[in-house]
Design a protein around this motif. Structure first.
Motif, short mmCIF file in Angstrom:
data_model
loop_
_atom_site.label_atom_id
_atom_site.label_comp_id
_atom_site.label_asym_id
_atom_site.label_seq_id
_atom_site.Cartn_x
_atom_site.Cartn_y
_atom_site.Cartn_z
N VAL A 51 0.85 -1.19 0.00
CA VAL A 51 0.00 0.00 0.00
C VAL A 51 0.88 1.24 0.00
N VAL A 52 0.45 2.27 -0.74
CA VAL A 52 1.12 3.57 -0.68
C VAL A 52 0.09 4.63 -0.33
N LEU A 53 0.41 5.47 0.65
CA LEU A 53 -0.43 6.62 0.99
C LEU A 53 0.11 7.80 0.20
N LEU A 54 -0.75 8.42 -0.63
CA LEU A 54 -0.31 9.50 -1.52
C LEU A 54 -1.08 10.78 -1.24
N ASP A 55 -0.35 11.84 -0.92
CA ASP A 55 -0.97 13.15 -0.85
C ASP A 55 -1.32 13.56 -2.29
N ILE A 56 -2.48 14.17 -2.49
CA ILE A 56 -2.87 14.57 -3.84
C ILE A 56 -1.98 15.69 -4.36
N ARG A 57 -1.70 16.68 -3.51
CA ARG A 57 -0.98 17.86 -3.97
C ARG A 57 0.46 17.82 -3.47
N MET A 58 1.36 17.37 -4.38
CA MET A 58 2.78 17.26 -4.05
C MET A 58 3.61 17.86 -5.17
N PRO A 59 4.84 18.28 -4.86
CA PRO A 59 5.73 18.83 -5.89
C PRO A 59 6.33 17.74 -6.77
N VAL A 60 7.02 18.18 -7.82
CA VAL A 60 7.71 17.33 -8.80
C VAL A 60 6.71 16.51 -9.62
N LEU A 61 5.91 15.69 -8.94
CA LEU A 61 4.87 14.89 -9.59
C LEU A 61 3.70 14.82 -8.63
N ASP A 62 2.51 15.25 -9.07
CA ASP A 62 1.39 15.26 -8.13
C ASP A 62 0.89 13.84 -7.85
N GLY A 63 0.06 13.72 -6.81
CA GLY A 63 -0.41 12.41 -6.39
C GLY A 63 -1.24 11.69 -7.42
N ILE A 64 -1.98 12.45 -8.24
CA ILE A 64 -2.82 11.82 -9.25
C ILE A 64 -1.97 11.08 -10.27
N GLU A 65 -0.97 11.77 -10.80
CA GLU A 65 -0.11 11.13 -11.80
C GLU A 65 0.72 10.02 -11.18
N ALA A 66 1.16 10.22 -9.94
CA ALA A 66 1.90 9.16 -9.25
C ALA A 66 1.01 7.93 -9.09
N CYS A 67 -0.25 8.14 -8.72
CA CYS A 67 -1.20 7.04 -8.56
C CYS A 67 -1.38 6.31 -9.89
#
Length: 226
Positions: A51-67
């Motif tokens: 499991v990965v917990l991802l903040d939606i609003r992050m620098p470099v690559l946002d959580g949506i694209e990371a997801c």
């Protein structure tokens, strides 16, 4: 079996706080803490967490694209984190493959429960996020009465118990909670959930939530979910 978790959030206090809560659980191990989406993708590829917990609003690559990248790359399941229950990115996160969605003010026990539920293959939405999702969904997909009646006909393929199961899915209950409500075993609930998804052509539990509202089984906007 130990649940391996990566925590990704650009706020150090939030990130370390979540990591400390999870790492003291006997069945959970935090294998990495990162501060941006790109690092989260790299950590998942390198460490293969559950499991990965991802903040939606992050620098470099946002959580949506990371997801989106994480979901496309393997079996790791994602739980999205936000401070806003009205976040306009809820839809995008779910479409990107997120298995859960929680507010950052989630209670300690609920955070631990969410990780366990998602690791077990279920989907989870914070109640306030689920209400927002359904309200927005029903607003943009409003249809005439005839179309609604047609949707209600979809439920005719379900048995009475499967219909009850869909009702509880629509309220956001886990398999364990549904089992308690119906006074049956979790194994029986899993069978009912599988039948509901299969008969209605639904991909996952989140689609089942939408279906419960779309067909009128649960009235949108009802505070009690009834």
């Amino acid at each position: 079996m130990t649940i391996r978790v990566v925590v990704a959030d650009d706020q150090e206090l939030v990130r370390s706080g979540f990591a400390m809560i999870l790492d003291v659980q006997e069945d959970i191990e935090v294998v990495a803490e990162v501060g941006d989406g790109a690092s989260a993708v790299e950590a998942v590829a390198r460490l293969a967490p559950d499991v990965v917990l991802l903040d939606i609003r992050m620098p470099v690559l946002d959580g949506i694209e990371a997801c989106r990248r994480i979901s496309a790359g393997g079996a790791c399941r994602t739980v999205m984190l936000t401070t806003f229950d009205s976040d306009e990115y809820v839809y995008e996160a779910l479409h990107a493959g997120a298995s859960g969605f929680l507010l950052k003010d989630v209670r300690r026990d609920d955070l631990v429960h969410a990780v366990r539920v998602v690791a077990a293959g279920e989907s989870l939405l914070a109640p306030s996020v689920a209400r927002r999702l359904i309200e927005e969904y029903t607003a943009v997909t409003a249809r005439p009465a005839g179309a609604r009646a047609l949707s209600e006909d979809r439920l005719q393929v379900l048995t009475a118990r499967e219909r009850e199961t869909l009702l509880h899915l629509g309220r956001g209950l886990s398999n364990a909670e549904i089992a308690a409500a119906l006074t049956v075993s979790e194994h029986t609930v899993k069978s009912h959930v599988g039948n509901v998804l299969g008969k209605l052509g639904l991909r996952d539990r989140i689609q089942a939530v939408i279906c419960a509202y779309e067909t009128g089984l649960i009235a949108a906007g009802s505070p009690s979910g009834e």
